[in-house]
Design a protein around this motif. Structure first.
Motif, PDB file in Angstrom:
ATOM      1  N   ALA A  32      71.229  67.003  52.880  1.00 57.97           N
ATOM      2  CA  ALA A  32      69.967  66.679  52.205  1.00 57.97           C
ATOM      3  C   ALA A  32      70.234  66.408  50.733  1.00 57.97           C
ATOM      4  N   GLU A  33      69.916  65.216  50.318  1.00 60.32           N
ATOM      5  CA  GLU A  33      70.025  64.837  48.912  1.00 60.32           C
ATOM      6  C   GLU A  33      68.665  64.924  48.231  1.00 60.32           C
ATOM      7  N   VAL A  34      67.596  65.003  49.029  1.00 57.94           N
ATOM      8  CA  VAL A  34      66.225  65.099  48.550  1.00 57.94           C
ATOM      9  C   VAL A  34      65.517  66.186  49.354  1.00 57.94           C
ATOM     10  N   PRO A  35      64.376  66.720  48.868  1.00 60.39           N
ATOM     11  CA  PRO A  35      63.647  67.736  49.634  1.00 60.39           C
ATOM     12  C   PRO A  35      63.219  67.204  51.008  1.00 60.39           C
ATOM     13  N   VAL A  36      63.345  68.064  52.039  1.00 58.45           N
ATOM     14  CA  VAL A  36      63.018  67.658  53.407  1.00 58.45           C
ATOM     15  C   VAL A  36      62.632  68.892  54.225  1.00 58.45           C
ATOM     16  N   GLU A  37      61.699  68.698  55.147  1.00 56.97           N
ATOM     17  CA  GLU A  37      61.361  69.716  56.138  1.00 56.97           C
ATOM     18  C   GLU A  37      61.914  69.243  57.475  1.00 56.97           C
ATOM     19  N   VAL A  38      62.504  70.160  58.261  1.00 54.61           N
ATOM     20  CA  VAL A  38      63.169  69.812  59.507  1.00 54.61           C
ATOM     21  C   VAL A  38      62.565  70.605  60.659  1.00 54.61           C
ATOM     22  N   ALA A  39      62.266  69.910  61.753  1.00 55.51           N
ATOM     23  CA  ALA A  39      61.837  70.553  62.997  1.00 55.51           C
ATOM     24  C   ALA A  39      62.667  69.957  64.127  1.00 55.51           C
ATOM     25  N   LEU A  88      60.383  65.514  57.526  1.00 52.72           N
ATOM     26  CA  LEU A  88      59.258  65.207  56.649  1.00 52.72           C
ATOM     27  C   LEU A  88      59.823  65.086  55.234  1.00 52.72           C
ATOM     28  N   ILE A  89      59.850  63.847  54.727  1.00 47.58           N
ATOM     29  CA  ILE A  89      60.474  63.543  53.446  1.00 47.58           C
ATOM     30  C   ILE A  89      59.406  62.975  52.529  1.00 47.58           C
ATOM     31  N   GLY A  90      59.061  63.701  51.481  1.00 51.55           N
ATOM     32  CA  GLY A  90      58.042  63.231  50.548  1.00 51.55           C
ATOM     33  C   GLY A  90      56.715  62.935  51.229  1.00 51.55           C
ATOM     34  N   GLY A  91      56.374  63.704  52.257  1.00 49.43           N
ATOM     35  CA  GLY A  91      55.133  63.503  52.981  1.00 49.43           C
ATOM     36  C   GLY A  91      55.189  62.437  54.057  1.00 49.43           C
ATOM     37  N   ASN A  92      56.321  61.753  54.198  1.00 49.30           N
ATOM     38  CA  ASN A  92      56.483  60.699  55.198  1.00 49.30           C
ATOM     39  C   ASN A  92      57.337  61.201  56.357  1.00 49.30           C
ATOM     40  N   PRO A  93      56.814  61.126  57.596  1.00 54.89           N
ATOM     41  CA  PRO A  93      57.589  61.614  58.743  1.00 54.89           C
ATOM     42  C   PRO A  93      58.611  60.588  59.227  1.00 54.89           C
ATOM     43  N   THR A  94      59.751  61.098  59.657  1.00 57.57           N
ATOM     44  CA  THR A  94      60.778  60.294  60.318  1.00 57.57           C
ATOM     45  C   THR A  94      61.150  61.034  61.591  1.00 57.57           C
ATOM     46  N   GLN A  95      61.124  60.337  62.720  1.00 58.28           N
ATOM     47  CA  GLN A  95      61.437  60.960  63.991  1.00 58.28           C
ATOM     48  C   GLN A  95      62.725  60.371  64.538  1.00 58.28           C
ATOM     49  N   ASP A 149      78.555  68.707  73.819  1.00 56.99           N
ATOM     50  CA  ASP A 149      79.444  69.850  73.621  1.00 56.99           C
ATOM     51  C   ASP A 149      80.571  69.481  72.661  1.00 56.99           C
ATOM     52  N   GLU A 150      80.880  70.403  71.784  1.00 55.25           N
ATOM     53  CA  GLU A 150      82.005  70.267  70.860  1.00 55.25           C
ATOM     54  C   GLU A 150      81.959  68.964  70.070  1.00 55.25           C
ATOM     55  N   GLU A 151      80.772  68.588  69.650  1.00 52.51           N
ATOM     56  CA  GLU A 151      80.579  67.395  68.845  1.00 52.51           C
ATOM     57  C   GLU A 151      79.671  67.760  67.671  1.00 52.51           C
ATOM     58  N   ILE A 152      79.889  67.116  66.564  1.00 56.68           N
ATOM     59  CA  ILE A 152      79.075  67.363  65.379  1.00 56.68           C
ATOM     60  C   ILE A 152      78.219  66.122  65.129  1.00 56.68           C
ATOM     61  N   THR A 153      76.930  66.336  64.941  1.00 57.59           N
ATOM     62  CA  THR A 153      76.013  65.255  64.603  1.00 57.59           C
ATOM     63  C   THR A 153      75.591  65.430  63.154  1.00 57.59           C
ATOM     64  N   HIS A 154      75.810  64.421  62.345  1.00 61.11           N
ATOM     65  CA  HIS A 154      75.449  64.468  60.933  1.00 61.11           C
ATOM     66  C   HIS A 154      74.163  63.683  60.720  1.00 61.11           C
ATOM     67  N   ILE A 155      73.245  64.276  59.953  1.00 63.60           N
ATOM     68  CA  ILE A 155      72.029  63.582  59.528  1.00 63.60           C
ATOM     69  C   ILE A 155      72.057  63.559  58.008  1.00 63.60           C
ATOM     70  N   VAL A 156      72.038  62.377  57.435  1.00 66.76           N
ATOM     71  CA  VAL A 156      72.038  62.230  55.987  1.00 66.76           C
ATOM     72  C   VAL A 156      70.639  61.820  55.552  1.00 66.76           C
ATOM     73  N   VAL A 157      70.022  62.675  54.722  1.00 67.31           N
ATOM     74  CA  VAL A 157      68.707  62.379  54.162  1.00 67.31           C
ATOM     75  C   VAL A 157      68.934  62.123  52.675  1.00 67.31           C
ATOM     76  N   GLY A 158      68.925  60.857  52.286  1.00 68.33           N
ATOM     77  CA  GLY A 158      69.216  60.488  50.906  1.00 68.33           C
ATOM     78  C   GLY A 158      68.044  59.826  50.228  1.00 68.33           C
ATOM     79  N   ARG A 159      68.237  59.499  48.973  1.00 67.87           N
ATOM     80  CA  ARG A 159      67.208  58.798  48.210  1.00 67.87           C
ATOM     81  C   ARG A 159      66.959  57.400  48.766  1.00 67.87           C
ATOM     82  N   THR A 160      67.978  56.821  49.392  1.00 65.88           N
ATOM     83  CA  THR A 160      67.874  55.450  49.874  1.00 65.88           C
ATOM     84  C   THR A 160      67.496  55.344  51.341  1.00 65.88           C
ATOM     85  N   GLY A 161      67.439  56.459  52.072  1.00 70.41           N
ATOM     86  CA  GLY A 161      67.067  56.407  53.483  1.00 70.41           C
ATOM     87  C   GLY A 161      67.708  57.510  54.291  1.00 70.41           C
TER      88      GLY A 161
END
Length: 187
Positions: free
Chosen positions: A20-27, A56-63, A70-82
């Motif tokens: 997270a590079e910006v504030p975010v709520e995660v569900a 939920l990023i700046g009041g805008n939802p992204t789904q 198994d044994e895999e890593i999933t990365h989610i990047v929440v940045g200023r640009t997207g």
């Protein structure tokens, strides 16, 4: 309630790392997991299978719908640009001295990225994975037609591992990951 019990009793087999590079709520699967107020990286153990991740990023939802394996890593990047995602196998500690650089075009225009002597043309939504040695690499970001220069500087890779570079028109590259940093060109 059933979903929460299933999450708690399931064997945790996969991992999501939220950068997270910006504030975010995660569900995840409808259950609130975290609220991030400043730049951070969070590791979340999740059961394997398809997961619904709501941001939920700046009041805008992204789904997102993400297959967790198994044994895999999933990365989610929440940045200023997207927002962007990627999956990788659990890293092999023998890969020293080389960084995996994942370049992602998250803006609304085609871009041209030059690293050293190599030029990459990226359409909207494109992703390129590069292996670069540790150290400093000259870089320039231009519009797709090459007429506008958005940023000139250096991508500095400090440690082996994966570094994500998110690109958007009119902005300097956004580098996510502890192993890399963007340094603008000195005037």
């Amino acid at each position: 309630m059933t979903t929460l019990i299933a999450l708690l009793t399931a064997a945790f087999a996969g991992e999501i790392i939220l950068h997270a590079e910006v504030p975010v709520e995660v569900a995840i699967d409808g259950q609130p997991i975290a609220q991030v107020y400043r730049r951070s990286r969070i590791h979340l153990d999740v059961p394997s299978g398809e997961r619904r991740v709501n941001l939920l990023i700046g009041g805008n939802p992204t789904q997102l719908r993400l297959p967790i394996k198994d044994e895999e890593i999933t990365h989610i990047v929440v940045g200023r640009t997207g927002v962007s995602t990627r999956r990788e196998a659990v890293p092999d500690p023998q890969d020293e001295g080389v960084a995996q650089v994942e370049v992602r075009a998250v803006g609304r225009e085609h871009l041209r990225l030059t690293i050293g002597d190599q030029t990459y043309r990226l359409a909207v939504g494109d992703q390129e994975t590069l292996e670069l040695p540790l150290g400093r690499h000259r870089a320039q970001l231009r519009s797709g037609n090459g007429q506008a220069i958005f940023a000139t500087g250096v991508i500095e890779l400090r440690e082996a591992g994966t570094v994500v570079v998110q690109l958007s028109e009119g902005r300097a590259p956004e580098i996510v990951g502890s192993g890399g940093v963007w340094r603008p060109a000195e005037r």
